[in-house]
Design an enzyme around this catalytic site. Structure first.
Site, PDB file in Angstrom:
ATOM      1  N   HIS A  56     -89.821  30.093  40.180  1.00 48.21           N
ATOM      2  CA  HIS A  56     -91.199  30.406  39.798  1.00 48.21           C
ATOM      3  C   HIS A  56     -92.152  29.278  40.187  1.00 48.21           C
ATOM      4  O   HIS A  56     -93.246  29.167  39.629  1.00 48.21           O
ATOM      5  CB  HIS A  56     -91.284  30.650  38.294  1.00 48.21           C
ATOM      6  CG  HIS A  56     -90.331  31.685  37.796  1.00 48.21           C
ATOM      7  ND1 HIS A  56     -90.346  32.976  38.244  1.00 48.21           N
ATOM      8  CD2 HIS A  56     -89.315  31.599  36.895  1.00 48.21           C
ATOM      9  CE1 HIS A  56     -89.371  33.667  37.638  1.00 48.21           C
ATOM     10  NE2 HIS A  56     -88.733  32.858  36.822  1.00 48.21           N
ATOM     11  N   HIS A 219     -89.199  38.414  37.436  1.00 52.46           N
ATOM     12  CA  HIS A 219     -87.837  38.397  37.965  1.00 52.46           C
ATOM     13  C   HIS A 219     -87.527  39.677  38.733  1.00 52.46           C
ATOM     14  O   HIS A 219     -86.364  39.950  39.033  1.00 52.46           O
ATOM     15  CB  HIS A 219     -86.828  38.247  36.826  1.00 52.46           C
ATOM     16  CG  HIS A 219     -87.066  37.075  35.954  1.00 52.46           C
ATOM     17  ND1 HIS A 219     -87.789  37.149  34.779  1.00 52.46           N
ATOM     18  CD2 HIS A 219     -86.703  35.779  36.088  1.00 52.46           C
ATOM     19  CE1 HIS A 219     -87.846  35.953  34.228  1.00 52.46           C
ATOM     20  NE2 HIS A 219     -87.204  35.100  34.998  1.00 52.46           N
TER      21      HIS A 219
END
Length: 331
Positions: A56, A219
């Site tokens: 991320h 995700h």
């Protein structure tokens, strides 16, 4: 799979070596996979730590430095770090004023940070508080969470709470600020492509040409619905509409508007999106007080974007404007 890596098994370790080489004002514990601001612990200041699965970036390691986090714990790709990492970070950044854990609402992260806090209570005298971010309006639950996912507002919580800690506020005061930002923040994202986890070597999900996913998680979790690709103006309506329906953003001192790239979307498209979002907000009577446009909480190489709005008062805006010096955010 075409990626700039050596070995899929070593991506996180290799990336942390790069972080250490590129940013000498950070200190990296390669064994524990923790990134620290070089001068931590800062005596008398509340320590802030966060962390989560890698993939991320720049969240979270990119936000370590004066005015934001004191440490970030890196897990494997899309996998929570373990309690021992969080415990080590908690001990290391405590300057005598306690430590705040900033946790995205994903089951593994929440469980492991809770365990780390319990271990800290048992093994040390460090006072620990926690804030769980849960701003995603797309779904009430997901594959990874009980309750809403923690997404874009995490960046703003880390910045604003970091400024409060830098001012010397107490652990209770910094925690209250962090919780207020989360309570007044809402987000929603979309994807034009899947991401590819290096160890898997193939896209996480199939998204045919001409289709996009609305309400995606960071995700690759399923969103609200799959629809034909549309113009930026139409996508902006699909993202902002549910946010405005969930919370009244009029009044106060305005909002902090954050348009985030998911990892493979160029700035020119993010600014196209911001224009459309600003137009919608103006028509809805929402005043934009501050903006942030760029890729700050990503999903590897996913194309797409997310929108986060935080309703702010003068105190929150003052903390947002306070100096910050991290690899990914500085002014």
């Amino acid at each position: 799979m075409n990626k700039l890596i050596n070995d899929p098994a070593n991506v996180v370790s290799d990336a942390l070596r790069g972080v250490a080489d590129a940013h000498p004002d950070l200190r990296v514990d390669h064994e524990q996979r923790i990134v620290y601001r070089a001068d931590s612990p800062v005596r008398g200041k509340v320590g802030l730590i966060s962390g989560g699965g890698s993939g991320h970036e720049p969240l979270h390691a990119g936000f370590v430095g004066p005015g934001m986090l004191d440490a970030a714990c890196a897990g494997e790709i899309f996998t929570s770090p373990v309690p021992d990492q969080m415990l080590a970070a908690t001990k290391a950044v405590d300057g005598g004023a306690g430590v705040l854990h900033i946790v995205k609402n994903y089951t593994g992260d929440v469980m492991n940070f809770e365990m780390a806090a319990e271990l800290a209570a048992a093994e040390t005298k460090v006072a620990v508080a926690s804030v769980v971010t849960d701003d995603d309006v797309a779904v009430q639950d997901s594959l990874y969470t009980a309750g809403r996912r923690g997404v874009g507002v995490t960046v703003l919580v880390e910045k604003i709470a970091g400024a409060a800690a830098e001012q010397g506020r107490s652990l209770a005061e910094v925690t209250d600020v962090a919780r207020a930002v989360n309570a007044n923040g809402r987000s929603m994202g979309m994807a034009l492509t899947s991401c590819t986890v290096p160890a898997a070597g193939k896209p996480t999900f199939e998204l045919p040409d001409g289709q996009m996913e609305i309400g995606i998680g960071i995700h690759g979790e399923p969103g609200r619905r799959r629809v034909p690709t549309a113009s930026a103006a139409e996508v902006a309506e699909m993202l902002v509409g549910p946010i405005l329906s969930d919370l009244d953003f009029t009044g106060g001192s305005g909002v902090i508007a954050f348009v985030n790239g998911m990892g493979a979307t160029p700035m020119i498209e993010l600014y196209v999106m911001y224009h459309e979002i600003a137009t919608i907000l103006a028509k809805a009577g929402v005043t934009v007080a501050r903006t942030l446009v760029g890729s700050y909480i990503t999903s590897l190489d996913m194309a797409g974007c997310s929108v986060t709005l935080v309703k702010a008062d003068d105190e929150i805006l003052g903390l947002w404007d306070a100096p910050v010096r991290t690899p990914a955010l500085r002014w």
